[in-house]
Design a protein around this motif. Structure first.
Motif, PDB file in Angstrom:
ATOM      1  N   VAL A  16       0.863  -1.176   0.000  1.00 57.11           N
ATOM      2  CA  VAL A  16       0.000   0.000   0.000  1.00 57.11           C
ATOM      3  C   VAL A  16       0.897   1.222   0.000  1.00 57.11           C
ATOM      4  CG1 VAL A  16      -1.718   1.294   1.313  1.00 57.11           C
ATOM      5  CG2 VAL A  16      -1.805  -1.188   1.286  1.00 57.11           C
ATOM      6  N   GLY A  17       0.571   2.187  -0.835  1.00 58.94           N
ATOM      7  CA  GLY A  17       1.349   3.423  -0.868  1.00 58.94           C
ATOM      8  C   GLY A  17       1.138   4.212   0.414  1.00 58.94           C
ATOM      9  N   ALA A  18       2.213   4.792   0.924  1.00 61.87           N
ATOM     10  CA  ALA A  18       2.130   5.545   2.177  1.00 61.87           C
ATOM     11  C   ALA A  18       1.190   6.735   2.039  1.00 61.87           C
ATOM     12  CB  ALA A  18       3.517   6.008   2.603  1.00 61.87           C
ATOM     13  N   PHE A  19       1.282   7.448   0.916  1.00 66.84           N
ATOM     14  CA  PHE A  19       0.392   8.603   0.711  1.00 66.84           C
ATOM     15  C   PHE A  19      -1.058   8.162   0.657  1.00 66.84           C
ATOM     16  CE2 PHE A  19      -1.936  11.503  -2.092  1.00 66.84           C
ATOM     17  CZ  PHE A  19      -1.829  12.672  -1.343  1.00 66.84           C
ATOM     18  N   ARG A  20      -1.316   7.068  -0.040  1.00 71.46           N
ATOM     19  CA  ARG A  20      -2.681   6.536  -0.142  1.00 71.46           C
ATOM     20  C   ARG A  20      -3.202   6.117   1.232  1.00 71.46           C
ATOM     21  NH1 ARG A  20      -6.066   4.600  -4.140  1.00 71.46           N
ATOM     22  NH2 ARG A  20      -7.301   2.758  -3.614  1.00 71.46           N
ATOM     23  N   LEU A  21      -2.358   5.480   2.021  1.00 71.32           N
ATOM     24  CA  LEU A  21      -2.755   5.050   3.360  1.00 71.32           C
ATOM     25  C   LEU A  21      -3.060   6.260   4.244  1.00 71.32           C
ATOM     26  CD1 LEU A  21      -3.140   2.616   5.266  1.00 71.32           C
ATOM     27  CD2 LEU A  21      -0.752   2.902   5.921  1.00 71.32           C
ATOM     28  N   ILE A 137     -14.875   2.388   9.936  1.00 71.57           N
ATOM     29  CA  ILE A 137     -13.422   2.256   9.816  1.00 71.57           C
ATOM     30  C   ILE A 137     -13.055   1.104   8.891  1.00 71.57           C
ATOM     31  CG2 ILE A 137     -11.341   1.615  11.114  1.00 71.57           C
ATOM     32  CD1 ILE A 137     -12.549   3.324  13.454  1.00 71.57           C
ATOM     33  N   VAL A 138     -13.676  -0.045   9.089  1.00 69.01           N
ATOM     34  CA  VAL A 138     -13.390  -1.197   8.236  1.00 69.01           C
ATOM     35  C   VAL A 138     -13.827  -0.912   6.799  1.00 69.01           C
ATOM     36  CG1 VAL A 138     -14.037  -3.597   7.767  1.00 69.01           C
ATOM     37  CG2 VAL A 138     -13.407  -2.902  10.078  1.00 69.01           C
ATOM     38  N   GLY A 139     -14.992  -0.306   6.648  1.00 67.97           N
ATOM     39  CA  GLY A 139     -15.499  -0.010   5.311  1.00 67.97           C
ATOM     40  C   GLY A 139     -14.604   0.908   4.511  1.00 67.97           C
ATOM     41  N   VAL A 140     -14.026   1.898   5.160  1.00 63.66           N
ATOM     42  CA  VAL A 140     -13.153   2.838   4.444  1.00 63.66           C
ATOM     43  C   VAL A 140     -11.763   2.244   4.239  1.00 63.66           C
ATOM     44  CG1 VAL A 140     -12.062   5.108   4.518  1.00 63.66           C
ATOM     45  CG2 VAL A 140     -14.433   4.869   5.240  1.00 63.66           C
ATOM     46  N   LEU A 141     -11.178   1.686   5.270  1.00 70.51           N
ATOM     47  CA  LEU A 141      -9.788   1.223   5.160  1.00 70.51           C
ATOM     48  C   LEU A 141      -9.624   0.018   4.238  1.00 70.51           C
ATOM     49  CD1 LEU A 141      -8.342   1.710   8.745  1.00 70.51           C
ATOM     50  CD2 LEU A 141      -7.893   3.045   6.690  1.00 70.51           C
ATOM     51  N   THR A 142     -10.624  -0.820   4.123  1.00 73.84           N
ATOM     52  CA  THR A 142     -10.469  -1.975   3.230  1.00 73.84           C
ATOM     53  C   THR A 142     -10.542  -1.564   1.765  1.00 73.84           C
ATOM     54  OG1 THR A 142     -12.828  -2.483   3.471  1.00 73.84           O
ATOM     55  CG2 THR A 142     -11.277  -3.692   4.881  1.00 73.84           C
ATOM     56  N   ARG A 143     -10.795  -0.301   1.501  1.00 75.32           N
ATOM     57  CA  ARG A 143     -10.755   0.217   0.129  1.00 75.32           C
ATOM     58  C   ARG A 143      -9.333   0.625  -0.275  1.00 75.32           C
ATOM     59  NH1 ARG A 143     -15.196  -1.516   0.749  1.00 75.32           N
ATOM     60  NH2 ARG A 143     -17.186  -0.561   0.331  1.00 75.32           N
ATOM     61  N   VAL A 144      -8.424   0.683   0.669  1.00 77.28           N
ATOM     62  CA  VAL A 144      -7.062   1.155   0.393  1.00 77.28           C
ATOM     63  C   VAL A 144      -6.364   0.279  -0.630  1.00 77.28           C
ATOM     64  CG1 VAL A 144      -4.777   1.562   1.395  1.00 77.28           C
ATOM     65  CG2 VAL A 144      -6.815   2.235   2.637  1.00 77.28           C
ATOM     66  N   THR A 145      -6.527  -1.019  -0.552  1.00 76.86           N
ATOM     67  CA  THR A 145      -5.781  -1.930  -1.425  1.00 76.86           C
ATOM     68  C   THR A 145      -6.479  -2.178  -2.751  1.00 76.86           C
ATOM     69  OG1 THR A 145      -6.805  -3.831  -0.359  1.00 76.86           O
ATOM     70  CG2 THR A 145      -4.651  -3.127   0.464  1.00 76.86           C
ATOM     71  N   ASN A 146      -7.418  -1.354  -3.136  1.00 70.65           N
ATOM     72  CA  ASN A 146      -8.098  -1.546  -4.411  1.00 70.65           C
ATOM     73  C   ASN A 146      -7.231  -1.180  -5.606  1.00 70.65           C
ATOM     74  OD1 ASN A 146     -10.378  -2.507  -3.243  1.00 70.65           O
ATOM     75  ND2 ASN A 146     -11.489  -0.592  -3.314  1.00 70.65           N
ATOM     76  N   GLN A 147      -6.035  -0.713  -5.369  1.00 66.88           N
ATOM     77  CA  GLN A 147      -5.141  -0.316  -6.436  1.00 66.88           C
ATOM     78  C   GLN A 147      -3.732  -0.744  -6.057  1.00 66.88           C
ATOM     79  OE1 GLN A 147      -4.333   3.938  -6.948  1.00 66.88           O
ATOM     80  NE2 GLN A 147      -5.568   3.758  -8.797  1.00 66.88           N
ATOM     81  N   PHE A 151       4.475   0.155  -1.322  1.00 73.12           N
ATOM     82  CA  PHE A 151       4.705   0.796  -0.020  1.00 73.12           C
ATOM     83  C   PHE A 151       6.187   1.110   0.099  1.00 73.12           C
ATOM     84  CE2 PHE A 151       5.517   0.726   4.551  1.00 73.12           C
ATOM     85  CZ  PHE A 151       4.561   1.649   4.961  1.00 73.12           C
ATOM     86  N   ARG A 152       6.507   2.364   0.383  1.00 74.28           N
ATOM     87  CA  ARG A 152       7.928   2.760   0.514  1.00 74.28           C
ATOM     88  C   ARG A 152       8.167   3.438   1.805  1.00 74.28           C
ATOM     89  NH1 ARG A 152       9.952   4.176  -5.411  1.00 74.28           N
ATOM     90  NH2 ARG A 152       8.633   2.701  -6.441  1.00 74.28           N
TER      91      ARG A 152
END
Length: 152
Positions: A16-21, A137-147, A151-152
C-alpha cells in the motif's frame, strides 16, 4: 467441478502506498467522527440522558470526546491496517478479523469509572457508537488496497 480462486487482485496485493494510506486514514477519521456524532445526536433526541453523561465538554457523551475518540480509533486502525497490508497476503480479511476482536475488546471500556452506574440507555448508545465506528473504519480502510501501489 473445478475449484476457482475467489481471492481478488485487491486482496492479494500486500503493498500500500504511504500517501494513499495517509489519505484514507484521514478520510477514515473524518467519517468515523461524523458517523458517531450523528449517532450521538440521534440518541440524544430519542432518549433522555442524565446530565453527568452529556453535560460539559468532557462528559462521555459530549461532542468533543466523541470526535476525539473516534479520530484516535481511526488513526490507530490506519496504522494497524498499514502493518497488516505490509505483511499479510490477504490484508482485508486479516484486518476485518483484527477489527472484530478490537470491537469486542472495546466493550470493556464500559467498566470505566466515568460510565459506572450509567443507565442502560447510555450503554446502548455507546454500543451503537462503537459498532458504527468499527463498520465505518473497516469499510473505508479496506478500500485502500483496491489499487496496486508500492509501499515505501
Amino acid at each position: 467441478m473445478v475449484a476457482t480462486n475467489t481471492t481478488t487482485k485487491s486482496e492479494t496485493n500486500g503493498t500500500v502506498g504511504a500517501f494513499r494510506l495517509i489519505k484514507y486514514g484521514l478520510l477514515t477519521a473524518i467519517a468515523a467522527s461524523i458517523v458517531n456524532v450523528l449517532v450521538l445526536f440521534t440518541g440524544l433526541t430519542m432518549v433522555e440522558f442524565p446530565s453527568e453523561f452529556v453535560g460539559g465538554p468532557f462528559g462521555p457523551l459530549a461532542v468533543g470526546p466523541v470526535i476525539g475518540n473516534s479520530a484516535v480509533a481511526a488513526i490507530g486502525a490506519t496504522f494497524v491496517y498499514g502493518v497488516i497490508a505490509r505483511y499479510s497476503a490477504r490484508p482485508n480479511r486479516t484486518f476485518v478479523i483484527v477489527a472484530g476482536a478490537v470491537l469486542v475488546l472495546s466493550f470493556a471500556m464500559f467498566l470505566a469509572p466515568d460510565v459506572s452506574g450509567a443507565p442502560p440507555r447510555v450503554f446502548a448508545v455507546l454500543v451503537v457508537m462503537h459498532a458504527t465506528a468499527a463498520v465505518t473504519i473497516v469499510g473505508v480502510l479496506t478500500r485502500v488496497t483496491n489499487q496496486e501501489v508500492e509501499f515505501r
